[in-house]
Design an enzyme around this catalytic site. Structure first.
Site, mmCIF file in Angstrom:
data_model
loop_
_atom_site.group_PDB
_atom_site.id
_atom_site.type_symbol
_atom_site.label_atom_id
_atom_site.label_comp_id
_atom_site.label_asym_id
_atom_site.label_seq_id
_atom_site.Cartn_x
_atom_site.Cartn_y
_atom_site.Cartn_z
ATOM 1 N N LYS A 120 31.555 82.374 15.563
ATOM 2 C CA LYS A 120 31.344 80.283 16.670
ATOM 3 C C LYS A 120 30.440 80.018 16.661
ATOM 4 O O LYS A 120 29.824 78.267 16.046
ATOM 5 C CB LYS A 120 31.664 81.189 18.267
ATOM 6 C CG LYS A 120 32.854 81.591 18.883
ATOM 7 C CD LYS A 120 32.883 82.314 20.305
ATOM 8 C CE LYS A 120 34.409 82.735 20.704
ATOM 9 N NZ LYS A 120 34.057 83.588 21.558
ATOM 10 N N GLN A 164 31.632 85.903 26.542
ATOM 11 C CA GLN A 164 32.282 86.236 25.707
ATOM 12 C C GLN A 164 33.026 87.719 26.364
ATOM 13 O O GLN A 164 31.879 88.230 27.009
ATOM 14 C CB GLN A 164 30.924 86.739 24.183
ATOM 15 C CG GLN A 164 31.941 87.760 23.543
ATOM 16 C CD GLN A 164 33.452 86.856 22.736
ATOM 17 O OE1 GLN A 164 32.829 85.715 22.608
ATOM 18 N NE2 GLN A 164 34.550 87.211 22.931
ATOM 19 N N ASP A 187 36.441 77.469 27.823
ATOM 20 C CA ASP A 187 36.891 78.137 27.517
ATOM 21 C C ASP A 187 38.732 78.252 28.463
ATOM 22 O O ASP A 187 39.712 79.234 28.461
ATOM 23 C CB ASP A 187 36.284 80.049 28.291
ATOM 24 C CG ASP A 187 35.820 80.470 26.837
ATOM 25 O OD1 ASP A 187 36.399 80.831 26.037
ATOM 26 O OD2 ASP A 187 35.047 81.828 26.857
#
Length: 360
Positions: A120, A164, A187
């Site tokens: 990322k 994460q 997200d």
């Protein structure tokens, strides 16, 4: 096989509806960064018509070795999308002197999580998106993570925040994610985003990246989703559930197969589209698939491999060697859904920055 899966799992404010618009390059208005339209534009009335024709269920045909599935190259598609994002970021920088910013919170030393975050970061740097990270050891407290999250929430140069996952077991994942501001939830896991995804007539601010990437691959591969039978294997909040919801918004007839489903292979082999996100290696065999089905393999399982750069290699939920002889198209692992997930994360971050700067 179903028994093996059960055993495996035991072990182991509504926002403006048009804000998630298609981004186009000013130099080439016909070049869309993503193909999927705002969900509200897909809403159609349910008008049922009677059909008295006798339905004869199709038999499951024997697969042959004569056919070979087309490989859906997620890496190539993602590169094209990321090039479009980089052009838009450059246009934003030249026009208003601002660029999008993404913040990541990483807890612990999981090798797969560290790999995902590294990818990322690289993607953000290549696209011109600012990337910042807060790292914590496995032993950190919830308060430490929430404090970092609060700091990113208040930072105007950060337009997207992701935690994460998975988090260590001693941390309350739900509590931590609920601290995340909705307008920075790139997200797409906030309950309001998932709720708006589930409801006709609503548009989520962000769609979860992996489901969004799966549908984008289907659209770019010329797969007609409307009216098709789709099976989603797995029902996690991160992938399985939102994928089912998103496919329904695209008017597929969706079934969900999970660890307690009886005869999962029988249900799966009726599907025109199979999206599998169970995380169980080689769960889906060739005889699970309808000849000509399109297979999107989200599953990733790390296998120890000393010859690999990172000490392991990834395999998917699908027994690839068997599936390619039955399916019409299939994503590889790695190189399929993974790169698309990152590309959709960048799309969501760009979307958030455009909204924050009122930039179009």
């Amino acid at each position: 096989m179903a028994f093996v899966w059960h055993k495996w799992l035991r072990k182991s404010i509504r926002f403006p509806s048009t804000s998630r618009a298609l981004f186009t390059l000013k130099s080439d208005p016909s070049q869309e960064i993503i193909k999927s339209p705002p969900l509200l534009s897909l809403d159609l009335p349910d008008v049922w018509t009677s059909n008295s024709k006798y339905f004869d269920p199709p038999s499951i045909r024997e697969c042959t070795n004569e056919c070979s599935a087309r490989v859906i190259d997620g890496k190539l598609v993602a590169e094209k999308i990321r090039a479009g994002i980089a052009a838009e970021v450059m246009r934003m920088k030249e026009s208003i002197g601002k660029v999008p910013g993404l913040a990541v919170i990483l807890v612990g030393q999981r090798r797969d999580s560290k790999t995902y975050v590294r990818n990322k970061r690289i993607a953000c740097e290549e696209a011109g998106i600012n990337f910042v990270m807060a790292k914590f050891p496995d032993t950190c407290s919830e308060d430490e993570v929430c404090e970092a999250l609060s700091s990113f929430n208040e930072n105007p140069s950060v337009h997207g925040i992701l935690v994460q996952l998975p988090l260590p077991h001693h941390l309350d994942e739900e509590k931590i994610l609920n601290e995340l501001r909705l307008e920075k939830d790139v997200d797409g896991f906030h309950p309001l985003n998932i709720g708006n995804l589930a409801m006709r007539g609503r548009e989520p601010l962000f769609i979860p990246c992996t489901p969004k990437g799966c549908v984008e691959l289907l659209l770019r591969s010329g797969v007609d989703i409307m009216g098709k039978r789709a099976v989603v294997i797995g029902r996690s909040n991160i992938v399985g559930l939102p994928t089912s919801l998103l496919l329904q918004r695209h008017h597929a007839t969706v079934s969900t197969v999970h660890a307690l489903t009886k005869n999962p292979e029988q249900i799966t082999c009726e599907a025109d589209i199979v999206v599998t996100a169970a995380g169980v290696p080689n769960l889906v065999r060739g005889n699970w698939l309808k000849p000509g089905a399109v297979v999107i393999d989200v599953g990733t399982y790390p296998l120890e491999d000393s010859t690999s750069e990172y000490g392991y290699r990834l395999i998917g939920d699908v027994c690839y060697e068997e599936a390619v002889a039955v399916a019409s198209a299939i994503t590889p692992v790695p190189g399929g859904v993974g790169p698309m997930t990152i590309a959709m994360l960048l799309v969501n971050t760009l979307d958030s920055a455009k909204r924050a700067f009122n930039f179009s």
